[in-house]
Every structure is written in structure tokens, then in C-alpha cells.
Scaffold this motif. Structure first.
Motif, PDB file in Angstrom:
ATOM      1  N   THR A 251       0.204 -12.538  -2.364  1.00 18.85           N
ATOM      2  CA  THR A 251      -0.575 -12.440  -1.130  1.00 18.85           C
ATOM      3  C   THR A 251      -2.057 -12.341  -1.450  1.00 18.85           C
ATOM      4  O   THR A 251      -2.483 -11.476  -2.210  1.00 18.85           O
ATOM      5  CB  THR A 251      -0.122 -11.229  -0.311  1.00 18.85           C
ATOM      6  OG1 THR A 251       1.231 -11.421   0.106  1.00 18.85           O
ATOM      7  CG2 THR A 251      -1.007 -11.040   0.909  1.00 18.85           C
ATOM      8  N   ALA A 252      -2.852 -13.253  -0.867  1.00 19.65           N
ATOM      9  CA  ALA A 252      -4.289 -13.317  -1.134  1.00 19.65           C
ATOM     10  C   ALA A 252      -4.896 -14.431  -0.296  1.00 19.65           C
ATOM     11  O   ALA A 252      -4.179 -15.229   0.318  1.00 19.65           O
ATOM     12  CB  ALA A 252      -4.547 -13.593  -2.613  1.00 19.65           C
ATOM     13  N   VAL A 253      -6.216 -14.478  -0.304  1.00 21.49           N
ATOM     14  CA  VAL A 253      -6.919 -15.664   0.193  1.00 21.49           C
ATOM     15  C   VAL A 253      -7.092 -16.597  -1.002  1.00 21.49           C
ATOM     16  O   VAL A 253      -7.584 -16.176  -2.058  1.00 21.49           O
ATOM     17  CB  VAL A 253      -8.286 -15.307   0.798  1.00 21.49           C
ATOM     18  CG1 VAL A 253      -9.020 -16.581   1.223  1.00 21.49           C
ATOM     19  CG2 VAL A 253      -8.108 -14.365   1.978  1.00 21.49           C
TER      20      VAL A 253
ATOM     21  N   GLY B 106     -11.388 -21.034   1.882  1.00 19.54           N
ATOM     22  CA  GLY B 106     -10.274 -20.115   1.678  1.00 19.54           C
ATOM     23  C   GLY B 106      -9.189 -20.293   2.712  1.00 19.54           C
ATOM     24  O   GLY B 106      -9.462 -20.601   3.878  1.00 19.54           O
ATOM     25  N   THR B 107      -7.959 -20.069   2.280  1.00 22.63           N
ATOM     26  CA  THR B 107      -6.815 -20.107   3.181  1.00 22.63           C
ATOM     27  C   THR B 107      -5.901 -18.929   2.835  1.00 22.63           C
ATOM     28  O   THR B 107      -5.645 -18.664   1.661  1.00 22.63           O
ATOM     29  CB  THR B 107      -6.079 -21.462   3.088  1.00 22.63           C
ATOM     30  OG1 THR B 107      -5.018 -21.509   4.047  1.00 22.63           O
ATOM     31  CG2 THR B 107      -5.516 -21.729   1.701  1.00 22.63           C
ATOM     32  N   GLN B 108      -5.462 -18.220   3.857  1.00 22.62           N
ATOM     33  CA  GLN B 108      -4.701 -16.989   3.658  1.00 22.62           C
ATOM     34  C   GLN B 108      -3.230 -17.301   3.371  1.00 22.62           C
ATOM     35  O   GLN B 108      -2.585 -18.052   4.111  1.00 22.62           O
ATOM     36  CB  GLN B 108      -4.794 -16.105   4.895  1.00 22.62           C
ATOM     37  CG  GLN B 108      -3.942 -14.848   4.835  1.00 22.62           C
ATOM     38  CD  GLN B 108      -4.484 -13.813   3.867  1.00 22.62           C
ATOM     39  OE1 GLN B 108      -5.670 -13.515   3.868  1.00 22.62           O
ATOM     40  NE2 GLN B 108      -3.601 -13.235   3.040  1.00 22.62           N
ATOM     41  N   VAL B 109      -2.726 -16.682   2.320  1.00 17.77           N
ATOM     42  CA  VAL B 109      -1.299 -16.751   1.999  1.00 17.77           C
ATOM     43  C   VAL B 109      -0.758 -15.327   2.040  1.00 17.77           C
ATOM     44  O   VAL B 109      -1.282 -14.437   1.368  1.00 17.77           O
ATOM     45  CB  VAL B 109      -1.062 -17.363   0.607  1.00 17.77           C
ATOM     46  CG1 VAL B 109       0.408 -17.236   0.207  1.00 17.77           C
ATOM     47  CG2 VAL B 109      -1.500 -18.819   0.592  1.00 17.77           C
ATOM     48  N   THR B 110       0.268 -15.126   2.844  1.00 18.91           N
ATOM     49  CA  THR B 110       0.886 -13.816   2.958  1.00 18.91           C
ATOM     50  C   THR B 110       2.375 -13.951   2.666  1.00 18.91           C
ATOM     51  O   THR B 110       3.057 -14.755   3.305  1.00 18.91           O
ATOM     52  CB  THR B 110       0.687 -13.216   4.356  1.00 18.91           C
ATOM     53  OG1 THR B 110      -0.715 -13.150   4.644  1.00 18.91           O
ATOM     54  CG2 THR B 110       1.282 -11.817   4.427  1.00 18.91           C
TER      55      THR B 110
END
Length: 123
Positions: A90-92, A116-120
Motif C-alpha cells: 500500500t502506497a502512492v 502518483g496513483t494510490q494503491v491500497t
């Protein structure tokens, strides 16, 4: 130069995501293209790079064997295929472009960055 990152989202542990980084103003095959990631309060972490021309790749230890960086020269786009995702992924995620020939796992050699794209990843 513009780098447009996309493809992030919310997934469960063990699932996959594919990030894209579309470039304009530069031909990605002529540069080193990388992915980094960052969580709040921590330094930006190197994920992977793909070298210019031949396109050899290199990965950070935490993603080796699970993530794959690739490039589509016709689309001038770089990808990050992420498999077997873990909550700690999990991060940008940021894509970046560099003309450097060494020190490629360090963020300081990259002059251009995507937004940036957020991954959770949920457990």
C-alpha cells in the motif's frame, strides 16, 4: 515532459493490479523509466526500473519476483504489473524518467515525475 500515472485502486491481498505511465514530450525507450512508491512519513522507495533501448530491468528486493516492469514503445507507455499484492505494498506509486546511467535506484537522478496513483491492499 508529462508523465501520467494511472491504474491504482483498492484490492485484496493476493490480487493483482497493473499500473500505466503514459509519457509525452519524451520517447520512453530513450530514457530510464522507473517506478517508486511512498507512504506518508517515509522516504520514497525504489520499486523497479527499465533501461533505455535494450530494456533490461531491475527490481527492489521487496517486490522482486512479484512485480514486472515493461514498456510499450508504440504507446510510449511504461507498465508495472503487480501480482501477489500484500498490505505492505500500500502506497502512492510514482513513475519517473531519467537520462542518468548510474544510481538508478535513487530518486535524485530522476528529473521528471508523474503525479502518483494510490494503491491500497487490504488484508
Amino acid at each position: 515532459v508529462q508523465l501520467q500515472a494511472s491504474g491504482g485502486g483498492l484490492v485484496q491481498a493476493g490480487e493483482s493490479l497493473k499500473l500505466s505511465c503514459a509519457a509525452s514530450g519524451r520517447t520512453v525507450s530513450n530514457y530510464v523509466m522507473s517506478w517508486f512508491r511512498q507512504v506518508p512519513g517515509k522516504e520514497r522507495e525504489f520499486v523497479a526500473f527499465i533501461r533505455r533501448n535494450v530494456g533490461s530491468t531491475y527490481y527492489g528486493d521487496s517486490v522482486k519476483g512479484r512485480f514486472t516492469i515493461s514498456r510499450d514503445n508504440a504507446k510510449n507507455t511504461v507498465y508495472l504489473q503487480m501480482n501477489s499484492l500484500k498490505p505492505e505494498d500500500t502506497a502512492v506509486y510514482y513513475c519517473a524518467l531519467s537520462s542518468a546511467v548510474s544510481g538508478l535506484s535513487g530518486s535524485s537522478v530522476y528529473a521528471y515525475w508523474g503525479q502518483g496513483t494510490q494503491v491500497t491492499v487490504s488484508s
